[in-house]
Design a protein around this motif. Structure first.
Motif, short mmCIF file in Angstrom:
data_model
loop_
_atom_site.label_atom_id
_atom_site.label_comp_id
_atom_site.label_asym_id
_atom_site.label_seq_id
_atom_site.Cartn_x
_atom_site.Cartn_y
_atom_site.Cartn_z
N MET A 197 0.81 -1.14 -0.09
CA MET A 197 -0.04 0.03 -0.03
C MET A 197 0.87 1.19 -0.04
SD MET A 197 -1.23 0.02 3.91
CE MET A 197 -1.12 -1.80 4.06
N ARG A 198 0.37 2.54 -0.51
CA ARG A 198 0.98 3.74 -0.43
C ARG A 198 0.45 4.41 0.95
NH1 ARG A 198 -0.42 9.08 -1.99
NH2 ARG A 198 -2.34 8.40 -2.63
N VAL A 199 1.73 4.63 1.72
CA VAL A 199 1.85 5.07 3.01
C VAL A 199 1.24 6.70 2.87
CG1 VAL A 199 2.56 6.01 5.26
CG2 VAL A 199 3.07 3.59 4.14
N LEU A 200 -0.09 7.08 3.39
CA LEU A 200 -0.50 8.44 3.49
C LEU A 200 0.12 9.03 4.81
CD1 LEU A 200 -4.07 7.77 2.39
CD2 LEU A 200 -2.04 8.28 0.96
N ALA A 201 0.05 8.42 6.17
CA ALA A 201 0.37 9.03 7.36
C ALA A 201 1.01 7.96 8.12
CB ALA A 201 -0.64 9.79 7.69
N SER A 202 1.78 8.55 9.02
CA SER A 202 2.42 7.46 10.09
C SER A 202 2.76 8.37 11.26
CB SER A 202 3.42 6.62 9.51
OG SER A 202 3.65 5.58 10.34
N ALA A 203 2.18 7.90 12.34
CA ALA A 203 2.33 8.88 13.84
C ALA A 203 3.65 8.01 14.31
CB ALA A 203 1.01 8.91 14.52
N LEU A 204 4.51 9.10 14.99
CA LEU A 204 5.20 8.77 15.99
C LEU A 204 4.83 8.57 17.44
CD1 LEU A 204 8.41 8.36 16.49
CD2 LEU A 204 8.60 10.96 16.74
N SER A 205 4.70 7.39 17.83
CA SER A 205 4.50 7.21 19.08
C SER A 205 5.44 6.71 19.97
CB SER A 205 3.38 6.01 19.03
OG SER A 205 3.95 4.75 18.39
N ALA A 230 11.26 1.75 10.75
CA ALA A 230 10.41 2.49 11.81
C ALA A 230 8.89 2.61 11.36
CB ALA A 230 10.81 3.61 12.36
N GLY A 231 8.21 2.58 12.42
CA GLY A 231 6.73 2.74 12.11
C GLY A 231 5.89 1.49 12.26
N VAL A 232 5.13 1.59 13.42
CA VAL A 232 4.24 0.56 13.81
C VAL A 232 2.81 0.38 13.18
CG1 VAL A 232 5.50 -0.17 15.99
CG2 VAL A 232 3.37 1.41 15.94
N ASP A 233 2.65 1.60 12.68
CA ASP A 233 1.09 1.59 12.01
C ASP A 233 1.00 2.83 11.48
OD1 ASP A 233 1.06 3.76 13.93
OD2 ASP A 233 -0.97 3.32 14.78
N GLY A 234 -0.17 3.24 10.70
CA GLY A 234 -0.40 4.28 9.84
C GLY A 234 -1.74 4.13 9.10
N VAL A 254 -6.91 2.52 4.20
CA VAL A 254 -7.15 1.69 5.46
C VAL A 254 -6.20 2.24 6.72
CG1 VAL A 254 -7.71 -0.21 4.09
CG2 VAL A 254 -4.99 0.30 4.49
N TYR A 255 -6.46 1.74 7.82
CA TYR A 255 -5.50 2.04 8.92
C TYR A 255 -4.92 0.51 9.18
CZ TYR A 255 -3.68 1.52 13.56
OH TYR A 255 -2.74 1.29 14.67
N PHE A 256 -3.67 0.48 9.05
CA PHE A 256 -2.65 -0.47 9.22
C PHE A 256 -1.96 -0.72 10.43
CE2 PHE A 256 0.03 2.43 7.05
CZ PHE A 256 1.12 2.15 7.52
N LEU A 257 -1.72 -1.95 10.87
CA LEU A 257 -1.11 -1.93 12.26
C LEU A 257 -0.06 -3.19 11.92
CD1 LEU A 257 -0.92 -1.74 15.34
CD2 LEU A 257 -2.47 -3.51 15.57
N LEU A 258 1.41 -2.78 12.43
CA LEU A 258 2.15 -4.08 12.58
C LEU A 258 2.46 -4.38 11.37
CD1 LEU A 258 1.33 -5.96 15.82
CD2 LEU A 258 3.01 -3.97 15.48
N PRO A 259 3.22 -3.73 10.26
CA PRO A 259 3.43 -4.18 8.81
C PRO A 259 4.30 -5.38 9.08
CG PRO A 259 3.80 -1.93 9.17
CD PRO A 259 3.52 -2.44 10.56
N ARG A 260 4.27 -6.19 7.94
CA ARG A 260 5.14 -7.53 7.73
C ARG A 260 6.71 -7.06 7.72
NH1 ARG A 260 7.06 -10.02 3.39
NH2 ARG A 260 5.42 -9.24 2.06
N ALA A 261 7.32 -7.73 8.44
CA ALA A 261 8.88 -7.32 8.95
C ALA A 261 9.55 -7.77 7.45
CB ALA A 261 9.45 -8.04 9.94
N ALA A 290 1.51 -5.05 4.75
CA ALA A 290 0.88 -5.46 6.09
C ALA A 290 0.00 -6.63 5.69
CB ALA A 290 0.17 -4.36 6.70
N PRO A 291 -0.17 -7.52 6.49
CA PRO A 291 -1.26 -8.59 6.36
C PRO A 291 -2.60 -8.06 6.15
CG PRO A 291 0.21 -9.30 8.05
CD PRO A 291 0.32 -7.67 7.79
N GLU A 292 -3.39 -8.68 5.43
CA GLU A 292 -4.73 -8.10 5.18
C GLU A 292 -5.76 -8.04 6.27
OE1 GLU A 292 -8.44 -9.04 1.75
OE2 GLU A 292 -6.47 -10.06 1.85
N ASP A 293 -5.40 -8.87 7.22
CA ASP A 293 -6.09 -9.00 8.64
C ASP A 293 -5.60 -7.94 9.45
OD1 ASP A 293 -3.77 -10.50 9.10
OD2 ASP A 293 -4.95 -12.23 9.99
#
Length: 289
Positions: A1-9, A31-35, A45-52, A63-66
């Motif tokens: 996917m094309r990343v639109l935004a990713s926050a620093l947490s 770096a970056g766990v979500d976005g 979509v909001y994505f979490l924990l992209p595939r290493a 990122a995995p579809e689920d």
């Protein structure tokens, strides 16, 4: 996917530094766990924990579809990226761990950070009868009353005075504590809860963060003499599928609840400057900003 935004947490920082308990210490590492991303078919979509080894702080990620959730209409990319991780921390703690019910009272220890500010709004949205907020930043602490806090407790270095203030609130009835700090304030909260809560009435103490210290000294009598239920909330304490579902529910509620957080956007090219900035505002990186 094309990343639109990713926050620093704090989670992003901790995993990058290898200091978070969920860090893998495997390289290469982005770096970056979500976005927020855009799929080939145009869906946001909001994505979490992209595939290493992929991460959110890039122009593209995998990122995995689920691990992807469709964003609700009316929720913009920046807001979704900014609130997803900190909002999930209190939403999951309340719904999955504390089994919170409308009409209960909540004390949020460390409410002046991004997660704590959203915790106040989320507790209010979910029908908390009374919300007590603690924190060191007096200006932000005072502003929390406009977001739904009924009482505020400034955190001081005087442990005895702090415990006395906590005992006053527990005497009025507190059902759930969301703790983002640990350290001395958590010690005194637990002691105050044991001394001042009604006998046999459960007090669910949910440990979420440790901004004030990794360890505490807890007298065993605190647990023997009270109905305190001490548990944690984070990656590993809730099955990942339910954690992702909690994020989805929180994002859906964000539109109706008007959840907000002070946010600053930066182009990804300024990562070094943003990474070392303070935490007064949630920084969201835009790859093509």
């Amino acid at each position: 996917m094309r990343v639109l935004a990713s926050a620093l947490s704090p989670l992003t920082r901790g995993r990058a530094a290898g200091t978070h308990y969920s860090s893998s210490s495997l390289f290469p590492f982005v770096a970056g766990v979500d976005g927020v991303g855009q799929l080939d078919d145009g869906r946001r979509v909001y994505f979490l924990l992209p595939r290493a080894p992929f991460g959110g702080m890039a122009e593209e990620t995998v990122a995995p579809e689920d691990h992807c959730l469709p964003l609700p209409e009316g929720l913009d990319d920046m807001t979704a990226a900014a609130i997803a991780n900190p909002g999930m921390s209190s939403w999951a703690a309340l719904t999955e761990r504390a089994r919170f019910k409308a009409g209960e009272s909540v004390l949020i220890n460390g409410a002046t950070g991004a997660s704590g500010q959203l915790a106040v709004q989320i507790a209010k949205h979910k029908g908390a009868r009374r919300i007590v907020a603690t924190g060191r930043d007096r200006e932000t602490l005072a502003a929390l009353q406009a977001l739904g806090a009924d009482a505020i407790i400034p955190l001081s270095e005087d442990a005895d005075a702090l415990e006395a203030a906590f005992r006053e609130e527990f005497a009025k009835g507190i059902d759930v504590v969301l703790d983002y700090l640990w350290g001395m304030s958590a010690e005194r909260l637990l002691i105050a809860g044991a001394k001042s809560s009604a006998d046999g009435v459960p007090l669910r103490f949910i440990q979420i963060g440790n901004a004030s210290g990794a360890n505490i000294s807890l007298p065993g009598a605190v647990l023997r003499s009270s109905a305190i239920e001490l548990m944690g909330s984070g990656i590993g304490s809730v099955p990942l599928g339910r954690l992702i579902a909690a994020i989805g529910a929180m994002l859906e509620a964000a539109v109706a609840g008007g959840f907000s957080l002070a946010t600053e956007t930066m182009p990804l090219a300024d990562l070094d400057r943003g990474w070392n900035a303070g935490d007064r505002r949630r920084i969201v990186f835009i790859p093509n900003g």
